[in-house]
Design an enzyme around this catalytic site. Structure first.
Site, short mmCIF file in Angstrom:
data_model
loop_
_atom_site.label_atom_id
_atom_site.label_comp_id
_atom_site.label_asym_id
_atom_site.label_seq_id
_atom_site.Cartn_x
_atom_site.Cartn_y
_atom_site.Cartn_z
N SER A 1 2.94 3.18 50.74
CA SER A 1 4.22 3.77 51.12
C SER A 1 5.34 2.94 50.48
CB SER A 1 4.34 3.78 52.65
OG SER A 1 5.56 4.36 53.03
N GLU A 2 6.29 3.62 49.83
CA GLU A 2 7.33 2.93 49.04
C GLU A 2 8.07 1.86 49.82
OE1 GLU A 2 6.63 6.21 48.95
OE2 GLU A 2 8.09 7.23 47.68
N ASN A 3 8.23 2.07 51.13
CA ASN A 3 9.05 1.15 51.91
C ASN A 3 8.30 -0.11 52.31
OD1 ASN A 3 7.52 2.89 53.60
ND2 ASN A 3 8.70 2.19 55.35
N GLY A 4 7.09 -0.31 51.77
CA GLY A 4 6.47 -1.61 51.96
C GLY A 4 5.19 -1.65 52.75
N SER B 1 7.05 -3.69 46.50
CA SER B 1 6.51 -2.33 46.55
C SER B 1 6.69 -1.61 45.21
CB SER B 1 7.23 -1.55 47.66
OG SER B 1 6.67 -0.27 47.79
#
Lengths: 229, 234
Positions: A46-49, A88
């Site tokens: 997930s892009e947010n980490g 990320s």
């Protein structure tokens, strides 16, 4: 016969390998997580980490500090790790993920695709789409074969604003699976009841038919009505 | 003795001036400095440039800066459909939007914080977001040149902090907070708890205090806590 949204997601999940690190975009791609083979260990990014997104939590059991890129609250899977945005996107842009599964408005024979801005959309928002498209070695598109108005979405050249050039490797639709190769588009699989000429008629770009082109093999429950975009 | 703690958010935002550039951490509800941004809304500074992944939601905190008409320009990757206040003012032509791909946004802030003059990225090549940008071919691949971003004030949210400004995050709170911490003239963190010096294990300090000017302990903004029961809250 045509695939439901879940059917497309199921079919994509079959192709993801053990040890994969996969980012799922919004829409049909997010459904892929529901159909992963439990016998294969695959990390969802997930892009947010998050590397290792788990299932959506039950109502009332959400953790305020654990959200995913597109779907609100999530849980963490076995072996998950947490990090910040720069790490990320180092994973994304640096080519460390194995796959990005993304929705699309249009895909061109060259592998160019458009997915971030519907023509005429008043307030643009891009998120991580362009980074995923240039970074992941295997960009798979999941979408309906035709628009709501019955127009082909697999085209000679995109008219919607591009997300990235020449990056899509494979297209999964409700009718067919098509590889994007250096020499053009190759029809690999198609839904029962359709023939290559019928798929070509619904596809603006020229298709070559793979020598071993076969029917898409999914359980009967995934046969459904025509998809909406 | 070093003591970077402040009594309240009002004190923390007092120096923000008209025309300032402000960064706001957070992604979805995680890591949103809701109390600091709400204090900034009440403080009244105008003509702000805001750098944030999104544009907030509702009429409080970050979203409230838009509903109150306090923002001149937004630099963001994803002003979501739920960011109604931003959208209304943008469509009226009252706010300028600089749309930046999410990874480019993170690394422009990193460049700003790391003393770099910019970087080349393949993201955005051949798209409308490449307009006006210098390009360069490196090893046969085309890249865009992107400039660094810095801010006059940076607002962060962490789980715990100490009087040295050391910060520890939980879950997905790190998101843009960690990199934004490096890129401001004045960096202010909102934390659930200020803990005694020495009680954060050195290896659990994600943002070292060198980057942080002020720390405020405050209960989370109640509207961000409510989000627990809302579907699709990002």
């Amino acid at each position: 016969m045509m695939l439901t949204r879940e059917g497309i997601a199921y079919r994509i999940a079959r192709d993801l390998p053990e040890g994969g690190y996969v980012n799922l975009g919004v829409g049909i791609p997010l459904l892929v997580a529901n159909f992963l083979d439990p016998a294969k260990e695959i990390f969802i990014h997930s892009e947010n980490g998050i590397l290792g997104v788990g299932p959506t939590p039950a109502r009332g059991e959400e953790d305020l500090d654990i959200v995913s890129a597109g779907a609100g609250f999530c849980t963490l899977a076995l072996g998950a790790s947490l990090f910040d945005h720069t790490l990320s996107f180092t994973m994304i842009r640096g080519g460390h993920l194995t796959h990005a599964i993304l929705g699309a408005i249009e895909v061109a024979a060259s592998g160019d695709f458009a997915n971030w801005r519907v023509p005429g959309q008043a307030v643009p928002a891009v998120g991580g789409a362009m980074d995923l498209a240039v970074g992941a070695p295997n960009v798979y598109v999941a979408m309906s074969h035709l628009t709501n108005k019955g127009k082909p979405k697999i085209v000679k050249s995109c008219s919607a604003p591009l997300t990235a050039r020449a990056c899509v490797r494979r297209i999964y639709t409700d009718l067919a699976i098509i590889d994007v190769e250096a020499g053009g588009l190759v029809l690999r699989e198609l839904m029962p009841g359709h023939d290559p000429a019928g798929i070509q008629a619904k596809t603006e770009a020229e298709l070559k038919v793979a020598a071993d082109c076969r029917e898409i093999d999914v359980p009967e429950t995934f046969n459904g009505a025509r998809l909406r975009q | 003795m070093i003591d970077k703690t402040l009594a309240d958010c009002k004190q923390a935002v007092a120096r923000v001036f008209d025309g300032a550039t402000v960064m706001c951490g957070g992604f979805g509800v995680a890591g949103q400095p809701g109390q600091l941004m709400e204090a900034l809304r009440q403080q009244g500074a105008r003509n702000l440039t805001v750098i944030s992944n999104g544009a907030g939601g509702g009429d409080f905190a970050l979203g409230g800066l838009f509903s109150d008409g306090r923002v001149r320009k937004l630099i963001a990757s994803f002003p979501a459909p739920s960011a109604k206040a931003f959208r209304e003012r943008y469509l009226k032509g009252e706010i300028e939007l600089e749309l930046v791909p999410q990874g480019t946004l993170a690394d422009r802030i990193r460049a700003g914080g790391a003393g770099l003059g910019g970087f080349y990225t393949p993201t955005g090549v051949g798209t409308e977001l490449a307009a006006g940008k210098e390009t360069r071919i490196i090893d046969g691949r085309e890249y865009l040149f992107e400039l660094p971003l810095r801010a006059d004030f940076v607002f962060l949210k962490a789980l715990r902090g100490d009087r040295f400004g050391n910060l520890n995050y939980r879950g997905t709170m790190r998101n843009f907070n960690m990199v934004m911490a490096t890129a401001g003239k004045v960096v202010i963190a909102e934390v659930d708890e200020i803990v005694p010096a020495g009680s954060l294990a050195p290896e659990s300090i994600h943002t070292p205090g060198i980057f942080v000017d002020h720390v405020v302990q405050v209960a989370r903004h109640p509207k961000l806590v409510e989000k627990r029961s809302e579907e699709g809250s990002t």
